[in-house]
Each structure stands twice: as structure tokens, then as C-alpha cells.
Scaffold this motif. Structure first.
Motif, PDB file in Angstrom:
ATOM      1  N   VAL A 287      17.777  -1.170 -40.672  1.00 33.71           N
ATOM      2  CA  VAL A 287      18.227  -1.080 -42.003  1.00 33.71           C
ATOM      3  C   VAL A 287      18.701   0.347 -42.375  1.00 33.71           C
ATOM      4  O   VAL A 287      17.981   1.257 -42.116  1.00 33.71           O
ATOM      5  CB  VAL A 287      17.166  -1.370 -43.002  1.00 33.71           C
ATOM      6  CG1 VAL A 287      17.762  -1.344 -44.553  1.00 33.71           C
ATOM      7  CG2 VAL A 287      16.585  -3.007 -42.678  1.00 33.71           C
ATOM      8  N   GLU A 288      19.929   0.509 -42.550  1.00 30.53           N
ATOM      9  CA  GLU A 288      20.387   1.873 -42.818  1.00 30.53           C
ATOM     10  C   GLU A 288      20.182   2.613 -44.111  1.00 30.53           C
ATOM     11  O   GLU A 288      20.283   3.648 -44.281  1.00 30.53           O
ATOM     12  CB  GLU A 288      22.203   1.646 -42.729  1.00 30.53           C
ATOM     13  CG  GLU A 288      22.815   2.990 -42.591  1.00 30.53           C
ATOM     14  CD  GLU A 288      24.312   2.602 -42.326  1.00 30.53           C
ATOM     15  OE1 GLU A 288      25.175   4.099 -42.124  1.00 30.53           O
ATOM     16  OE2 GLU A 288      24.881   1.672 -42.626  1.00 30.53           O
ATOM     17  N   ASP A 289      19.837   1.835 -45.002  1.00 31.80           N
ATOM     18  CA  ASP A 289      19.544   2.419 -46.469  1.00 31.80           C
ATOM     19  C   ASP A 289      18.426   3.315 -46.316  1.00 31.80           C
ATOM     20  O   ASP A 289      17.388   3.374 -45.816  1.00 31.80           O
ATOM     21  CB  ASP A 289      18.997   1.357 -47.311  1.00 31.80           C
ATOM     22  CG  ASP A 289      18.482   1.643 -48.737  1.00 31.80           C
ATOM     23  OD1 ASP A 289      18.675   2.723 -48.959  1.00 31.80           O
ATOM     24  OD2 ASP A 289      18.217   0.772 -49.463  1.00 31.80           O
ATOM     25  N   GLU A 290      18.841   4.652 -46.613  1.00 33.96           N
ATOM     26  CA  GLU A 290      17.672   5.818 -46.596  1.00 33.96           C
ATOM     27  C   GLU A 290      16.539   5.714 -47.221  1.00 33.96           C
ATOM     28  O   GLU A 290      15.672   6.310 -47.103  1.00 33.96           O
ATOM     29  CB  GLU A 290      18.654   7.249 -47.011  1.00 33.96           C
ATOM     30  CG  GLU A 290      19.711   7.558 -46.088  1.00 33.96           C
ATOM     31  CD  GLU A 290      19.004   7.891 -44.742  1.00 33.96           C
ATOM     32  OE1 GLU A 290      17.904   8.167 -44.655  1.00 33.96           O
ATOM     33  OE2 GLU A 290      19.970   7.964 -43.889  1.00 33.96           O
ATOM     34  N   SER A 291      16.696   4.814 -48.420  1.00 35.25           N
ATOM     35  CA  SER A 291      15.121   4.710 -48.858  1.00 35.25           C
ATOM     36  C   SER A 291      14.361   3.615 -48.428  1.00 35.25           C
ATOM     37  O   SER A 291      13.277   3.382 -48.535  1.00 35.25           O
ATOM     38  CB  SER A 291      15.306   4.133 -50.531  1.00 35.25           C
ATOM     39  OG  SER A 291      15.968   2.761 -50.291  1.00 35.25           O
ATOM     40  N   PHE A 292      14.811   2.927 -47.398  1.00 38.64           N
ATOM     41  CA  PHE A 292      13.954   2.132 -46.562  1.00 38.64           C
ATOM     42  C   PHE A 292      13.444   2.847 -45.550  1.00 38.64           C
ATOM     43  O   PHE A 292      14.015   3.233 -44.232  1.00 38.64           O
ATOM     44  CB  PHE A 292      14.967   1.059 -46.160  1.00 38.64           C
ATOM     45  CG  PHE A 292      14.281  -0.044 -45.022  1.00 38.64           C
ATOM     46  CD1 PHE A 292      13.717  -1.241 -45.755  1.00 38.64           C
ATOM     47  CD2 PHE A 292      14.015   0.135 -43.735  1.00 38.64           C
ATOM     48  CE1 PHE A 292      12.924  -2.093 -44.978  1.00 38.64           C
ATOM     49  CE2 PHE A 292      13.503  -0.937 -43.022  1.00 38.64           C
ATOM     50  CZ  PHE A 292      12.890  -2.123 -43.553  1.00 38.64           C
ATOM     51  N   ALA A 293      12.066   3.097 -45.351  1.00 38.87           N
ATOM     52  CA  ALA A 293      11.595   3.935 -44.132  1.00 38.87           C
ATOM     53  C   ALA A 293      10.216   3.564 -43.777  1.00 38.87           C
ATOM     54  O   ALA A 293       9.156   3.950 -43.639  1.00 38.87           O
ATOM     55  CB  ALA A 293      11.353   5.401 -44.595  1.00 38.87           C
ATOM     56  N   ASP A 294       9.972   1.930 -43.846  1.00 38.20           N
ATOM     57  CA  ASP A 294       8.803   1.386 -43.724  1.00 38.20           C
ATOM     58  C   ASP A 294       8.457   1.048 -42.429  1.00 38.20           C
ATOM     59  O   ASP A 294       8.965   0.344 -41.517  1.00 38.20           O
ATOM     60  CB  ASP A 294       8.617   0.081 -44.644  1.00 38.20           C
ATOM     61  CG  ASP A 294       7.340  -0.689 -44.430  1.00 38.20           C
ATOM     62  OD1 ASP A 294       6.407   0.053 -44.042  1.00 38.20           O
ATOM     63  OD2 ASP A 294       7.256  -1.561 -44.939  1.00 38.20           O
ATOM     64  N   PHE A 295       7.571   2.192 -41.562  1.00 38.01           N
ATOM     65  CA  PHE A 295       6.876   1.587 -40.279  1.00 38.01           C
ATOM     66  C   PHE A 295       5.851   0.954 -40.403  1.00 38.01           C
ATOM     67  O   PHE A 295       5.109   0.601 -39.319  1.00 38.01           O
ATOM     68  CB  PHE A 295       6.821   2.902 -39.607  1.00 38.01           C
ATOM     69  CG  PHE A 295       8.310   3.557 -39.098  1.00 38.01           C
ATOM     70  CD1 PHE A 295       9.194   2.791 -38.781  1.00 38.01           C
ATOM     71  CD2 PHE A 295       8.283   4.947 -39.012  1.00 38.01           C
ATOM     72  CE1 PHE A 295      10.466   3.590 -38.169  1.00 38.01           C
ATOM     73  CE2 PHE A 295       9.291   5.595 -38.572  1.00 38.01           C
ATOM     74  CZ  PHE A 295      10.400   4.980 -38.134  1.00 38.01           C
ATOM     75  N   GLU A 296       5.141   0.662 -41.553  1.00 35.08           N
ATOM     76  CA  GLU A 296       3.898   0.207 -41.552  1.00 35.08           C
ATOM     77  C   GLU A 296       3.926  -1.431 -41.192  1.00 35.08           C
ATOM     78  O   GLU A 296       4.833  -2.009 -41.456  1.00 35.08           O
ATOM     79  CB  GLU A 296       3.372   0.415 -42.813  1.00 35.08           C
ATOM     80  CG  GLU A 296       3.083   1.926 -43.287  1.00 35.08           C
ATOM     81  CD  GLU A 296       2.096   2.214 -42.298  1.00 35.08           C
ATOM     82  OE1 GLU A 296       0.884   1.702 -42.138  1.00 35.08           O
ATOM     83  OE2 GLU A 296       2.214   3.804 -41.896  1.00 35.08           O
ATOM     84  N   PRO A 297       2.761  -1.879 -40.561  1.00 33.35           N
ATOM     85  CA  PRO A 297       2.592  -3.397 -40.336  1.00 33.35           C
ATOM     86  C   PRO A 297       2.845  -3.963 -41.681  1.00 33.35           C
ATOM     87  O   PRO A 297       2.262  -3.544 -42.701  1.00 33.35           O
ATOM     88  CB  PRO A 297       1.325  -3.499 -39.596  1.00 33.35           C
ATOM     89  CG  PRO A 297       1.077  -2.172 -39.134  1.00 33.35           C
ATOM     90  CD  PRO A 297       1.670  -1.182 -40.016  1.00 33.35           C
ATOM     91  N   ALA A 298       3.010  -5.356 -41.640  1.00 33.77           N
ATOM     92  CA  ALA A 298       3.268  -5.942 -43.014  1.00 33.77           C
ATOM     93  C   ALA A 298       1.748  -6.019 -43.775  1.00 33.77           C
ATOM     94  O   ALA A 298       1.039  -6.351 -42.959  1.00 33.77           O
ATOM     95  CB  ALA A 298       3.808  -7.549 -42.449  1.00 33.77           C
ATOM     96  N   SER A 299       1.971  -6.265 -44.799  1.00 33.75           N
ATOM     97  CA  SER A 299       0.670  -6.266 -45.888  1.00 33.75           C
ATOM     98  C   SER A 299       1.060  -7.061 -46.901  1.00 33.75           C
ATOM     99  O   SER A 299       2.390  -7.040 -47.559  1.00 33.75           O
ATOM    100  CB  SER A 299       0.053  -4.916 -46.213  1.00 33.75           C
ATOM    101  OG  SER A 299       0.887  -4.277 -46.988  1.00 33.75           O
ATOM    102  N   GLU A 300       0.089  -7.867 -47.557  1.00 33.03           N
ATOM    103  CA  GLU A 300       0.591  -8.585 -48.756  1.00 33.03           C
ATOM    104  C   GLU A 300       1.133  -7.577 -50.040  1.00 33.03           C
ATOM    105  O   GLU A 300       1.915  -7.932 -50.903  1.00 33.03           O
ATOM    106  CB  GLU A 300      -1.044  -9.318 -49.340  1.00 33.03           C
ATOM    107  CG  GLU A 300      -1.206 -10.274 -48.719  1.00 33.03           C
ATOM    108  CD  GLU A 300      -2.246 -11.301 -49.251  1.00 33.03           C
ATOM    109  OE1 GLU A 300      -2.623 -11.050 -50.403  1.00 33.03           O
ATOM    110  OE2 GLU A 300      -2.886 -12.041 -48.430  1.00 33.03           O
ATOM    111  N   HIS A 301       0.392  -6.361 -50.073  1.00 36.86           N
ATOM    112  CA  HIS A 301       1.020  -5.522 -51.047  1.00 36.86           C
ATOM    113  C   HIS A 301       2.477  -5.021 -50.794  1.00 36.86           C
ATOM    114  O   HIS A 301       3.185  -4.993 -51.641  1.00 36.86           O
ATOM    115  CB  HIS A 301      -0.109  -4.227 -51.127  1.00 36.86           C
ATOM    116  CG  HIS A 301       0.487  -3.220 -51.919  1.00 36.86           C
ATOM    117  ND1 HIS A 301       0.476  -3.202 -53.516  1.00 36.86           N
ATOM    118  CD2 HIS A 301       0.879  -1.934 -51.718  1.00 36.86           C
ATOM    119  CE1 HIS A 301       0.944  -1.940 -53.810  1.00 36.86           C
ATOM    120  NE2 HIS A 301       1.479  -1.351 -52.829  1.00 36.86           N
ATOM    121  N   GLY A 302       2.714  -4.666 -49.664  1.00 39.56           N
ATOM    122  CA  GLY A 302       3.941  -4.228 -49.305  1.00 39.56           C
ATOM    123  C   GLY A 302       4.975  -5.225 -49.289  1.00 39.56           C
ATOM    124  O   GLY A 302       6.017  -4.981 -49.829  1.00 39.56           O
TER     125      GLY A 302
END
Length: 389
Positions: A287-302
Motif C-alpha cells: 500500500v503506497e499511502d504514507e499514512s499506512f505503516a502497519d506491520f503489526e499482526p492483525a488484532s480486533e482493535h486494529g
């Protein structure tokens, strides 16, 4: 010791060495009975030659290792073997991102007549030490990885920490209604190299954020050489079995810099066609969007926090293209490894019942760390299918 007696694994006459060309070919013949699957022996051997001669693996990119028994005045005998592939990787720590050397380990094999003697244990112990400096110039490798199909315990006992290994599955369909999702188009070979270059730039910027953490973070780089190796594997099988290949390598949403999202995929046909499914693997989601920087494993909160975002809808759109491609090629399922919250949210737009499954036996992502920290204190990010070897 008689000519047919096998040596003890700790014998001083047992060594880990680079295989000769003849020994490499002999190992392929030996493991073919278990790994050739739907290919006949000739095709299997030709496929291995093709894979060894890819940009990723040629000219020393791949090393074949063998544990041998070589008495001072006797012939050399192979006891077991494996391969290592040199990989481009990044290490983020102490406020900076470094280019580092890493290795992927594959094709660990011991003939049935040599099993139960501890040879694989001896080989992995020796290999773990060898790879610390192998092909690392004047420095040392940062880490090595492997994907265990025998659970978590064996390789962990020899230094490769088992990391969480999960996937989420989609069902192929040619009739999904993509209403409400952005338009996506398929990717061809000509598109891949430039996108890989862009993906590497994005990854470096996002790893720089991880460098602010107190924990080291590492990733393998999803470069064009790596993807081309996967495509060569797919193309060989498709040509042998179906007399054709696919020109579709993935899908993308968006036409303007900063707005795009894309994925790469590859088809894998099982060793045992009668019991295992044909799987379309998503090699990588970018995903190119600079605000998208999520490396974390999936979680319900995320998932709840991001589920309504444009990025999630874009990922869903490219995965819908994957569903159509998988249906066309008679794949039974689509797998996405170690999904982030955004990926899970996107999958659930396509199938509200989809859930993350955690593997305990097969394709267990495992990492040996050569730094001072314990491997449990290292973040391995982007554990997607592209990194498998």
C-alpha cells in the motif's frame, strides 16, 4: 568400522561442506521420491535446474550443503543435505536502517536409510554457525530464516526461533460483486520490476519508523529477483501440466503516485493432488499511502480502527481480482500469510466469515538471530509468502 556401518553423528570424520555438482544432482535424485509430486522425475530435475539458474540463485546465490562422512583414507559419503539462498534484508535499530545479508534455508533432506542417527541435527548445528559469516564480506550475516514443515521444536532446538505463523483464506469466485470497491486491473510481467523498486522504497521508509523502537526489527526485501523465482516455479509446473502459463501476476488499484495498492500472487499445485488443495498464494500486499505503516499482526482493535479506510477497500479490490484469477485456474483457495489488520478487514469485506488461522506444524516461520539480543526480542515484519524458499 564395516563398509556398510554408518558413522556416529559426532565423529571427527563427519563434516559440513559445499556439495559438488555431482553431489547436488544426487541429492535431487534422492529427494525426488518425496518432493517431485505431480511431476515425473525428468521434469522435477529440469525444474530444479531452472530454479537454480534464476537471478536470485545463480552465481553463488544458492549454495548446496551436504553433511559428509570422509575418513582420512576413504571415499566421501553424503549423509544429508540442504540449501541456503542469499537474501537482501533490512535491519532497523538504534535510529537507523541498515542493508544486511540474510540467508533462507531450504530443501533440508535426509534419506530414509540415514534417518534416526542425528545427522540432520548435526547438519543444522553446523549450518547455523557457518551462515553467520557466509557471503557476508568483512562483516556477518544478520539472521537466517527457514520454514519448518515438522513443527516448531526441532529447528528451535538448533537456534531458529519459531515465530507466529498465521494465514487467512479466501474462496475463489468468478462472480463476486465488487460494487463499492475501487476499480482494479491485473498486473503483467512488465509491471512487476518497477513496482518492486517502489515497494522497496516504501519499506525502507516504514522500517525507519521501527528504528525508533528499542527492539531490533528485520525484514527480507520483496525485490524483483525474489518474485521472479516464484514465477519461474509456477510457470514451469503450468507449462508441464497444462501446456500454458498465466500472464497475470497480481493486481493493482490506483493510477497516481501515493494512491496505489497492489498485490502479487503465484499458483502452487500440491505434491499430493488427491488430498491437498491447489492454492493461489498472495506473495505480497503493498500500500503506497504514507499514512499506512502497519506491520503489526492483525488484532480486533486494529481491524475496527482501519476497516472503513480507503486502503482496506483498495486491498479488497485487488483480492477480488485474485479470486477471479484463482477461479479461472481451478485453484481451491487463496491464502494470505501473516495478515495485518488492514488485510483481515479487507478479506472480511469479501467474506464476512473469514478468520485468521494459526499454523502449528507446517510452514512455521523460524528465524536465527546473529545479534546480541535473544531472537524473541527481535521483530520480524512482513512475514509474507514472498519470503518463503
Amino acid at each position: 568400522m564395516g563398509s556398510t556401518e554408518l558413522p556416529h553423528k559426532d565423529s571427527p570424520d563427519v563434516h559440513l561442506v559445499e556439495a559438488t555438482e555431482e553431489e547436488s544432482i544426487a541429492q535431487q535424485h534422492a529427494n525426488s521420491a518425496e518432493w517431485q509430486g505431480q511431476l515425473d522425475l525428468d521434469a522435477y530435475l529440469r525444474r530444479e535446474t531452472v530454479l537454480i539458474n534464476q537471478d536470485l540463485t545463480r552465481d553463488g546465490g544458492l549454495t548446496t550443503w551436504v553433511l559428509v562422512h570422509q575418513p582420512e583414507n576413504g571415499p566421501r559419503k553424503v549423509l544429508c543435505g540442504c540449501e541456503s539462498i542469499k537474501k537482501k534484508a533490512l535491519l532497523a535499530r538504534s535510529g537507523k536502517v541498515e542493508d544486511v545479508v540474510a540467508h533462507g534455508i531450504a530443501s533440508v533432506f535426509c534419506e530414509a536409510k540415514h534417518r534416526g542417527k542425528g545427522y540432520a541435527s548435526r547438519m543444522m548445528s553446523e549450518l547455523g554457525k557457518k551462515l553467520k559469516s557466509w557471503q557476508a564480506g568483512n562483516g556477518s550475516s544478520a539472521f537466517s530464516v527457514l520454514y519448518s514443515d515438522i513443527g516448531k521444536e526441532f529447528y528451535a532446538a538448533h537456534g531458529w526461533q519459531a515465530f507466529p505463523s498465521a494465514h487467512i483464506t479466501l474462496t475463489p469466485t468468478a462472480s463476486f460483486n465488487a460494487q463499492g470497491l475501487p476499480a482494479a486491473r491485473v498486473l503483467a510481467d512488465k509491471d512487476i520490476e518497477s513496482l518492486c523498486t517502489l515497494d522497496e522504497e516504501i519499506t525502507r521508509r516504514r522500517m525507519a519508523q521501527n528504528a525508533k523502537s528499542n527492539r531490533p526489527a528485520v525484514t527480507l526485501i520483496p525485490d524483483h529477483r525474489t518474485l521472479a523465482w516464484h514465477y519461474a516455479r509456477e510457470d514451469f509446473f503450468a507449462t508441464e501440466k497444462f501446456k500454458k502459463t498465466s500472464s497475470d501476476r497480481g493486481a493493482i488499484v490506483g493510477d497516481w503516485a501515493g494512491t496505489r495498492a497492489w498485490c502479487y500472487w503465484t499458483g502452487v499445485w500440491p505434491t499430493h493432488a488427491e488430498v491437498d488443495p491447489n492454492i493461489l498464494y498472495i506473495l505480497r500486499i503493498a500500500v503506497e499511502d504514507e499514512s499506512f505503516a502497519d506491520f503489526e499482526p492483525a488484532s480486533e482493535h486494529g481491524i475496527d480502527a482501519i476497516k472503513d479506510s480507503p486502503s482496506v477497500k483498495a486491498i479488497a479490490a485487488v483480492l477480488a481480482k485474485a479470486q477471479a484469477h484463482a477461479s479461472e485456474w481451478n485453484m481451491h483457495q487463496i491464502q494470505i500469510w501473516n495478515p495485518t489488520s488492514a488485510t483481515v478487514a479487507a478479506v472480511q469485506l469479501l467474506d464476512s466469515n473469514a478468520t485468521v488461522e494459526h499454523r502449528e506444524k507446517e510452514s512455521i516461520t523460524s528465524l536465527r538471530w546473529y545479534g546480541e539480543e535473544d531472537a524473541k526480542d527481535v521483530d520480524w515484519v512482513m512475514k509474507e509468502k514472498f519470503a518463503w524458499c
